[in-house]
Design a protein around this motif. Structure first.
Motif, PDB file in Angstrom:
ATOM      1  N   LEU A 536       0.827  -1.207   0.000  1.00  0.00           N
ATOM      2  CA  LEU A 536       0.000   0.000   0.000  1.00  0.00           C
ATOM      3  C   LEU A 536       0.860   1.254   0.000  1.00  0.00           C
ATOM      4  CD1 LEU A 536      -3.040  -0.698   2.349  1.00  0.00           C
ATOM      5  CD2 LEU A 536      -3.039  -0.278  -0.106  1.00  0.00           C
ATOM      6  N   HIS A 537       1.963   1.205   0.706  1.00  0.00           N
ATOM      7  CA  HIS A 537       2.855   2.361   0.735  1.00  0.00           C
ATOM      8  C   HIS A 537       3.397   2.664  -0.656  1.00  0.00           C
ATOM      9  CE1 HIS A 537       5.696   5.227   2.501  1.00  0.00           C
ATOM     10  NE2 HIS A 537       6.610   4.708   1.699  1.00  0.00           N
ATOM     11  N   MET A 538       3.535   1.623  -1.470  1.00  0.00           N
ATOM     12  CA  MET A 538       4.047   1.810  -2.831  1.00  0.00           C
ATOM     13  C   MET A 538       2.960   2.314  -3.769  1.00  0.00           C
ATOM     14  SD  MET A 538       6.132  -1.014  -5.046  1.00  0.00           S
ATOM     15  CE  MET A 538       7.179  -1.259  -3.621  1.00  0.00           C
ATOM     16  N   ALA A 539       1.722   1.868  -3.582  1.00  0.00           N
ATOM     17  CA  ALA A 539       0.651   2.187  -4.520  1.00  0.00           C
ATOM     18  C   ALA A 539      -0.215   3.357  -4.082  1.00  0.00           C
ATOM     19  CB  ALA A 539      -0.242   0.959  -4.741  1.00  0.00           C
ATOM     20  N   ALA A 540      -0.023   3.865  -2.867  1.00  0.00           N
ATOM     21  CA  ALA A 540      -0.860   4.951  -2.365  1.00  0.00           C
ATOM     22  C   ALA A 540      -0.041   5.814  -1.420  1.00  0.00           C
ATOM     23  CB  ALA A 540      -2.098   4.389  -1.659  1.00  0.00           C
ATOM     24  N   ARG A 566       5.479  -3.406 -10.647  1.00  0.00           N
ATOM     25  CA  ARG A 566       4.148  -3.994 -10.537  1.00  0.00           C
ATOM     26  C   ARG A 566       3.403  -3.814 -11.851  1.00  0.00           C
ATOM     27  NH1 ARG A 566       7.014  -4.394  -6.697  1.00  0.00           N
ATOM     28  NH2 ARG A 566       6.393  -4.610  -4.502  1.00  0.00           N
ATOM     29  N   THR A 567       2.491  -4.737 -12.138  1.00  0.00           N
ATOM     30  CA  THR A 567       1.648  -4.637 -13.330  1.00  0.00           C
ATOM     31  C   THR A 567       0.235  -4.305 -12.898  1.00  0.00           C
ATOM     32  OG1 THR A 567       1.078  -6.981 -13.300  1.00  0.00           O
ATOM     33  CG2 THR A 567       3.084  -6.345 -14.499  1.00  0.00           C
ATOM     34  N   ALA A 568      -0.589  -3.956 -13.884  1.00  0.00           N
ATOM     35  CA  ALA A 568      -1.994  -3.674 -13.564  1.00  0.00           C
ATOM     36  C   ALA A 568      -2.657  -4.905 -12.956  1.00  0.00           C
ATOM     37  CB  ALA A 568      -2.735  -3.222 -14.823  1.00  0.00           C
ATOM     38  N   ALA A 569      -2.311  -6.085 -13.457  1.00  0.00           N
ATOM     39  CA  ALA A 569      -2.892  -7.306 -12.910  1.00  0.00           C
ATOM     40  C   ALA A 569      -2.472  -7.501 -11.446  1.00  0.00           C
ATOM     41  CB  ALA A 569      -2.457  -8.508 -13.753  1.00  0.00           C
ATOM     42  N   ASP A 570      -1.232  -7.154 -11.145  1.00  0.00           N
ATOM     43  CA  ASP A 570      -0.777  -7.274  -9.754  1.00  0.00           C
ATOM     44  C   ASP A 570      -1.587  -6.369  -8.830  1.00  0.00           C
ATOM     45  OD1 ASP A 570       1.191  -9.068 -10.493  1.00  0.00           O
ATOM     46  OD2 ASP A 570       2.719  -7.504 -10.776  1.00  0.00           O
ATOM     47  N   LEU A 571      -1.859  -5.148  -9.271  1.00  0.00           N
ATOM     48  CA  LEU A 571      -2.602  -4.206  -8.428  1.00  0.00           C
ATOM     49  C   LEU A 571      -4.055  -4.655  -8.275  1.00  0.00           C
ATOM     50  CD1 LEU A 571      -1.160  -0.805  -9.708  1.00  0.00           C
ATOM     51  CD2 LEU A 571      -0.550  -2.072  -7.656  1.00  0.00           C
ATOM     52  N   HIS A 572      -4.674  -5.114  -9.367  1.00  0.00           N
ATOM     53  CA  HIS A 572      -6.057  -5.598  -9.256  1.00  0.00           C
ATOM     54  C   HIS A 572      -6.136  -6.786  -8.299  1.00  0.00           C
ATOM     55  CE1 HIS A 572      -7.502  -2.823 -12.143  1.00  0.00           C
ATOM     56  NE2 HIS A 572      -6.938  -3.386 -13.230  1.00  0.00           N
ATOM     57  N   ARG A 573      -5.144  -7.664  -8.367  1.00  0.00           N
ATOM     58  CA  ARG A 573      -5.130  -8.825  -7.478  1.00  0.00           C
ATOM     59  C   ARG A 573      -4.946  -8.385  -6.017  1.00  0.00           C
ATOM     60  NH1 ARG A 573      -0.881 -10.939  -9.239  1.00  0.00           N
ATOM     61  NH2 ARG A 573      -1.859 -11.768 -11.128  1.00  0.00           N
TER      62      ARG A 573
END
Length: 819
Positions: A536-540, A566-573
């Motif tokens: 979460l710290h990486m994506a937000a 990270r890929t979009a699939a990684d974030l959705h997962r």
């Protein structure tokens, strides 16, 4: 007669009856347990281990060693030292009682001084180490010099004039005159009768000098004055010897008279016990809960700080440390005052979690130890931080002050160590821990208690270090609501695992889920497991903290996650797995939109070039006036060149709303991981200390054995020979007898006299204490050198037993400096 007396020891050397003449003789009459107590109370005496008791006594009377032990005495024991210094050597315990007062604590204080070898001899003839008298100065407890010293330069005729003005008969010499005056000034009734004749102003002068300082200034102090010629109160006192000239313009109050005026006591107020501490009882459970909350916050603040610097920290100042502006940025990022930010910075540095990377443009970065620390449970992370804080000599409260050269003291820089900091922390928190569980006390009372137990050191520290200790303990969760918590008590005992176990049940359980919301936020209702928190710290970005943490998703934060690999699939997962609420459609669209544009534009090194398979994107970029500063030009339909470094071009394009990616010279995508920046492995910062380490029980036992063996060798002689004379010829024994004698001496740690032939063929005789026998060699301590040596057995001509019993009584070592 005193009702409380310290235990007495046998006088003199073992088997003797006369009082010891030197400190070395006094130590020689003590048992092994008493020598061990001395070494434990004064650790500096064991570094290195003395050769024998004479060397131990000499080292125990050095100025540095005596000053160090005086710093560790409480106020009442120092008052006893003052009284002992006032008395002449060879005083009885009863005389000390008269000066101090017959209080129950006096016997224990005298025993403390005797254990530490500051006072020695039997209770009927006590002596103070001369170095203690030197350190006490010329005015111990505010008392002036004895009358004999004050009048030492006074002529005989003037002494007879003073005798006459006092109404005393004349004497044959100066010594008799001074003795007669001292006898009168030591008599309470005689002094009281004399002072009834004094003018009121003269009594006021004495009142100003009686409790110190004992000197005053007056013109013509050394002018002889007779009683019938006195025109002022000071001259009235000078004529009768109640004041003595100490210079042309200085007078001094003699010690004998001052003691009478003080009522026969050395100190105005005796302090045999520490001051009372006002206590406030609190609910122990509430104290533990408050401490646990602070401990959890402390761990989160340190982690947040180091995550902030994981992508690149601030520069290291040329002189070391962190700049003032960078400290302000840290405080703003943590949303705390600068003083608190300095605490977390210094704590991370002392624990070895942050350090300089050692590069030419040096930066502060997390160390590899941070990754190990972050993977541990919260309670263990707190125990590691708190344990280091308790022992470190670094004082975060000094950040922002100025040093002795008027230079600012920076966080993480030099000049922030104080050798007494660990002792103050242990003393203050230990006093709190002595109170019933859940009990708090005012900081002023704790400081007063510390000042009683360590008055010499506290005088230098004032209240600053103590106040900071209590504030930092509350911030760190060692205390809660001013009282020691259960985990804090275990921490003070050095039981870090127990402290972590006591704290763990009080901490919130880490969660593996968040609540995603339609406004592109995620709410963490509690602390998160390490893996989820890192993702979460990486994506937000953290928007707010408190009981719950709110994360905000944005285009830069999603791009940051994609940049890190990270890929979009990684974030959705990630969102689908760890969200307790349905994944909002705006968040899905945001991720897909950024991922669709991410990497279409590539930036490499020409100075820099831009590459894109979509020509329209490059055309749009060339037409964008905001990008004119990059000075781009088209090299091919799908390639642009720009004047600037690749990282600068990347940053500029991202500011314009594009999502470029960096590529290498071979055309491969360069994946940057924000959490990958670490320093090389670093050791903990050095602990600055002026105190020797406390010796272990095994070291003390070995030291006592070594000292005893060396002392036996020092006062020994070969059996059957007188006065320690060397044998007429080398001892001669067979190889088997030599081996057997050495084995016996090794088992008993007994000194023996050996004949030894050196490599040059020179025959010598030595007293050794065997310490090891193996492989045809004997390892032993030679008394004369005080060092360990290894002797080949084939070079030993023979072994002679050493007779200690006869020699101890009539063989004396060198004179002691403390005599």
């Amino acid at each position: 007669m005193s009702t409380h007396r310290p235990p007495d020891r046998p006088a003199g050397t073992p088997g003797g009856s006369a009082p010891p003449r030197t400190l070395a003789e006094d130590l020689r009459g003590r048992g092994d347990d008493e020598i061990a107590l001395l070494l434990r109370a004064r650790p500096d005496l064991t570094t290195p281990v003395p050769v024998d008791l004479t060397q131990l006594a000499t080292r125990a009377t050095t100025r540095a060693s005596v000053a160090r032990v005086l710093e560790r005495l409480d106020r009442f024991t120092l008052q006893v030292v003052d009284a002992a210094v006032v008395l002449p050597d060879g005083f009885a315990y009863e005389a000390l009682c008269e000066l101090v007062g017959d209080v129950p604590q006096l016997a224990a204080a005298v025993e403390t001084l005797r254990v530490r070898a500051l006072l020695w001899g039997p209770t009927s003839s006590l002596r103070v180490v001369r170095t203690v008298r030197d350190l006490a100065g010329t005015a111990p407890a505010g008392l002036g010099p004895p009358l004999a010293v004050a009048l030492g330069a006074t002529g005989p005729s003037r002494l007879q004039e003073v005798l006459a003005d006092l109404g005393l008969p004349p004497t044959a010499d100066a010594v008799g005159a001074i003795a007669a005056m001292a006898g009168m000034f030591g008599d309470h009734k005689a002094v009281a009768a004399l002072l009834t004749q004094a003018p009121p102003a003269a009594l006021e002068v004495l009142d100003k000098l009686v409790w110190g300082p004992p000197t005053g200034s007056v013109r013509g102090a050394d002018r002889p004055v007779r009683a019938d010629e006195a025109n002022s109160p000071v001259e009235w006192l000078l004529a009768r010897g109640l004041l003595v000239p100490a210079g042309p313009q200085t007078v001094v109050l003699p010690r004998e008279l001052a003691l009478v005026l003080r009522g026969g006591r050395v100190h105005r107020a005796l302090e045999p016990t520490p001051p009372d501490i006002a206590t406030t009882p609190r609910d122990p459970q509430a104290v533990d809960a408050a401490a646990a909350g602070a401990a959890f916050t402390a761990v989160r603040q340190v982690e947040k700080l180091l995550e902030l610097w994981s992508t690149g920290g601030p520069p290291v100042l040329r002189a070391g440390g962190l700049g003032v502006r960078d400290l302000k940025r840290v405080a703003a990022a943590l949303d705390v005052p600068e003083a608190e930010a300095a605490v977390w910075l210094e704590l991370a540095y002392a624990t070895g979690l942050v350090a300089g990377d050692g590069e030419p443009d040096e930066q502060w970065l997390p160390t590899p130890a941070y990754d190990v620390w972050r993977a541990r449970p919260v309670a263990e992370r707190w125990a590691a931080l708190a344990g280091v804080w308790l022992e470190t000599t670094r004082v975060p409260g000094l950040v922002g002050t100025r040093d002795d050269k008027d230079r600012p003291v920076n966080a993480l820089g030099p000049g922030i160590d104080r050798t007494t900091a660990p002792e103050v922390r242990h003393a203050l928190l230990g006093r709190l821990a002595d109170l019933p569980p859940g009990t708090s006390a005012p900081a002023a009372d704790l400081l007063a208690d510390l000042a009683w137990h360590r008055p010499v050191r506290t005088a230098r520290l004032r209240s600053e270090l103590a106040d900071r200790t209590l504030v930092e303990a509350e911030l760190l969760g060692v205390t809660g609501r001013g009282a020691i918590g259960g985990a804090g008590r275990a921490l003070l005992n050095g039981e870090l695992n127990t402290a972590a176990e006591a704290l763990a049940p009080l901490l919130p359980v880490p969660l593996d889920h968040v609540l995603l919301q339609a406004d592109l936020t995620a709410v963490a209702p509690g602390p998160l497991v390490v893996e989820l928190a890192q993702e979460l710290h990486m994506a937000a970005d953290i928007e707010s903290t408190g009981g719950a943490t709110v994360y905000r998703f944005s285009e830069p934060s999603i791009r940051r996650a994609l940049d890190s690999g990270r890929t979009a699939a990684d974030l959705h997962r990630l969102f689908a797995t760890h969200s307790r609420t349905p994944v909002p459609q705006p968040l899905t669209y945001l991720v897909d939109d950024i991922a669709r544009r991410h990497g279409r534009l590539r930036v490499g090194a020409a100075s820099a070039y831009l590459r894109c398979d979509d020509e329209s994107v490059l055309s749009e970029l060339l037409a964008d006036r905001r990008a004119t500063g990059l000075r781009m030009r088209r090299l091919a339909p799908t390639v642009l060149a720009a004047e600037g470094a690749p990282d600068a071009v990347l940053s500029a394009l991202r500011t314009l709303g594009y999502a470029p990616m960096a590529e290498s010279a071979t055309g491969d995508v360069v994946v940057t991981r924000p959490d990958a920046r670490r320093t090389p492995p670093r050791s903990l910062p050095p602990r600055v200390t002026g105190e020797p380490p406390a010796p272990s029980a095994s070291l003390i036992s070995a030291a006592v054995s070594t000292i005893r063996a060396g002392d036996r060798a020092a006062v020994s002689r070969p059996r059957g020979l007188g006065n320690g004379e060397a044998p007429a010829e080398l001892p001669r024994t067979s190889a088997a007898e030599t081996l057997l004698a050495l084995q016996s001496a090794l088992a008993d740690r007994r000194p023996v006299w050996i004949g030894y032939v050196t490599r040059e063929g020179r025959a010598t005789q030595r007293i050794i204490v065997p310490l090891g026998l193996e492989g045809g060699y004997v390892t032993a301590q030679e008394h004369t050198a005080g060092e360990l040596h290894t002797y080949p057995l084939h070079r030993i001509t023979g072994v002679e037993a050493v007779d200690v019993a006869d020699a101890a009584a009539d063989t004396e070592t060198g004179a002691d400096t403390a005599k």
